[in-house]
Design an enzyme around this catalytic site. Structure first.
Site, PDB file in Angstrom:
ATOM      1  N   PRO A 127       0.825  -1.205   0.000  1.00 29.38           N
ATOM      2  CA  PRO A 127       0.000   0.000   0.000  1.00 29.38           C
ATOM      3  C   PRO A 127       0.861   1.258   0.000  1.00 29.38           C
ATOM      4  O   PRO A 127       1.852   1.353   0.709  1.00 29.38           O
ATOM      5  CB  PRO A 127      -0.785  -0.115   1.313  1.00 29.38           C
ATOM      6  CG  PRO A 127       0.137  -0.907   2.206  1.00 29.38           C
ATOM      7  CD  PRO A 127       0.840  -1.876   1.302  1.00 29.38           C
TER       8      PRO A 127
ATOM      9  N   CYS B   6       0.116  27.943 -18.177  1.00 30.79           N
ATOM     10  CA  CYS B   6      -0.317  28.302 -19.529  1.00 30.79           C
ATOM     11  C   CYS B   6      -0.785  27.056 -20.278  1.00 30.79           C
ATOM     12  O   CYS B   6      -0.202  26.635 -21.276  1.00 30.79           O
ATOM     13  CB  CYS B   6       0.834  28.984 -20.273  1.00 30.79           C
ATOM     14  SG  CYS B   6       0.322  29.797 -21.779  1.00 30.79           S
TER      15      CYS B   6
END
Length: 470
Positions: free
Chosen positions: A322, A396
């Site tokens: 995990p 951007c």
């Protein structure tokens, strides 16, 4: 689910109502507890984590910033350790690729877990933290001879091989160093996990592992067993990430255990271990329903025991890995709102764009995996009715989206703080300097005390590798 429209997504039926699972909250100030770390709460509108108001952290450390709840991280690590415990015949390896730094590596060691790394850099962090190399597993599909020599020399407990070339390299490394390396063979079980295409890793047509169905996996086992200096430990399988359905593990376990039995029959070798990987899901939004570690341990143990009985073989020592399930919910990211832009579309519909001072450089998952996140106003209460908003970054890129759809108070404004939960896994670890952004700090909080475990990058850091700037 919205339907497509020839004029674009904004014109599709239901596009501005959000996904079908998203419901307008009765009170947009309230937290949804299952999405947040265990100590997170709202106090008079202020988000408090680890006993510290996020606004106070921001006053000292600015935004964007990752806030890591140490108690929550340790609690989730212990839950896996106790559910998949030594007494139950399992080992738990924290998957460091989700998020790793020296402090976290030490927490993992202190909570009794082992550690999985998948690059030379992650191994460096683990060793710098003083992690016992015998409790480290080393993954990766393209480990160089240099990488392997370093792992062998350090005494890494198990190296997961991913190709025939890597088997040859590892044998050469052990021969050169006069050492022995424990080896697991990564296999692909042909399981189509119910997850995003890019994080499903056990189907046949992808870069990881040896195919069971083609016979490559058995051949890899033969070569490891025959190689001097390599100790065959067992098979390793990983079916993907953000998995909620245990049926995928059932199919994988059946196929991997069948190969395990075949190796014993044909080669006369009983491999002592088997790793079923990780990929356990977490709740990013209210549509997600993850299983608790105790439930996973029972279900996966039952699957393995059933298959072993059917094959007439003993149960190998098992392990899981995990990563997201431990660190994912333990961290949130805090941003400052810069602009709020209502965009009027054809037909008069309005979408509210909330721009923050971060974005895809600190959380690429929305752009890369079409991931869903939630968020909340973090430093004040509001009585304004909720509006459906889209939280976007300042890069951007039109795809620079942090939270695709969430209800925020209608008076959200520049200067407000917004916090996004569930950002512990693959956000800081995949962060970049895109548009020359500076990567945010990670601030650990516990019992009212804050400590920086990764500092904010500076412009000097940004220019450090720019030779022309010297």
């Amino acid at each position: 689910m919205t339907t497509t429209h020839e004029a674009g997504w904004a014109h599709a039926s239901g596009a501005l109502r959000g996904p079908s699972w998203l419901r307008a909250p009765g009170d947009p100030n309230e937290l949804v507890p299952e999405l947040w770390s265990s100590t997170a709460r709202k106090v008079d509108g202020d988000l408090v984590v680890g006993g510290i108001a996020v606004a106070d952290l921001v006053a000292e450390h600015n935004t964007p910033a990752y806030v890591l709840d140490e108690d929550d991280f340790r609690g989730r690590a212990r839950a896996f350790r106790d559910a998949f415990g030594q007494d139950a015949g399992w080992d738990v390896y924290y998957a460091g690729k989700a998020f790793l730094c020296t402090t976290v590596a030490r927490w993992v060691a202190e909570e009794g877990l082992s550690l999985d790394v998948c690059s030379a850099g992650e191994l460096t962090v683990a060793l710098r933290a003083g992690f016992d190399p015998a409790r480290i597993g080393y993954h990766g599909n393209n480990k160089s001879l240099r990488d392997l020599r370093r792992a062998v020399d350090a005494g890494v407990g198990r190296i997961i091989v991913d190709s025939f070339t890597e088997i040859e390299r590892l044998a050469a490394a052990t021969r050169d160093l006069g050492r022995t390396a424990g080896v697991m063979v990564r296999v692909t079980a042909g399981v189509e996990a119910h997850t995003h295409e890019y994080i499903a890793t056990a189907h046949e047509d992808q870069k990881f592992g040896f195919s069971i169905s083609s016979g490559d996996a058995l051949e890899a086992v033969r070569r490891v067993h025959a190689a001097e200096g390599l100790e065959l430990l067992g098979l390793h399988s990983h079916i993907g990430s953000q998995i909620f359905d245990s049926s995928g593990f059932e199919v994988a376990a059946r196929r991997v255990l069948a190969l395990h039995a075949r190796v014993a029959e044909e080669l006369g070798v009983t491999m002592p271990e088997m790793d079923l990987g990780g990929g356990f899901g977490i709740a990013y939004t209210t549509q997600d329903d993850p299983s608790e570690p105790a439930q996973l341990a029972v279900e996966m143990g039952r699957i393995v025991d059933h298959e072993c009985r059917a094959l007439g073989i003993g149960r190998p020592r098992l392990s899981v890995e995990p990563g997201r399930a431990i660190v994912g919910p333990s961290m949130c990211t805090v941003y400052t709102v810069g602009t709020v832009k209502p965009v009027t579309l054809d037909g008069g519909a309005v979408r509210t764009y909330v721009s923050v001072d971060g974005g895809m450089s600190d959380n690429i998952r929305t752009a890369l995996y079409d991931a869903d996140y939630s968020c909340t106003l973090a430093a004040r209460a509001s009585e304004a009715p909720p509006v459906l908003a889209r939280v976007v970054g300042s890069h951007c890129e039109a795809g620079d989206i942090v939270v695709k759809d969430e209800f925020l108070p209608g008076d959200v404004a520049p200067g407000d703080l917004v916090a996004v939960p569930g950002t512990g896994a693959y956000c800081r670890s995949m962060a970049s300097n895109y548009n020359h952004a500076l990567r945010p700090p990670v601030i650990a909080v516990r019992d009212g005390v804050a400590s920086v475990v990764l500092r904010r990058e500076t412009e000097d850091d940004l220019l450090a590798t720019d030779v022309g700037a010297e």
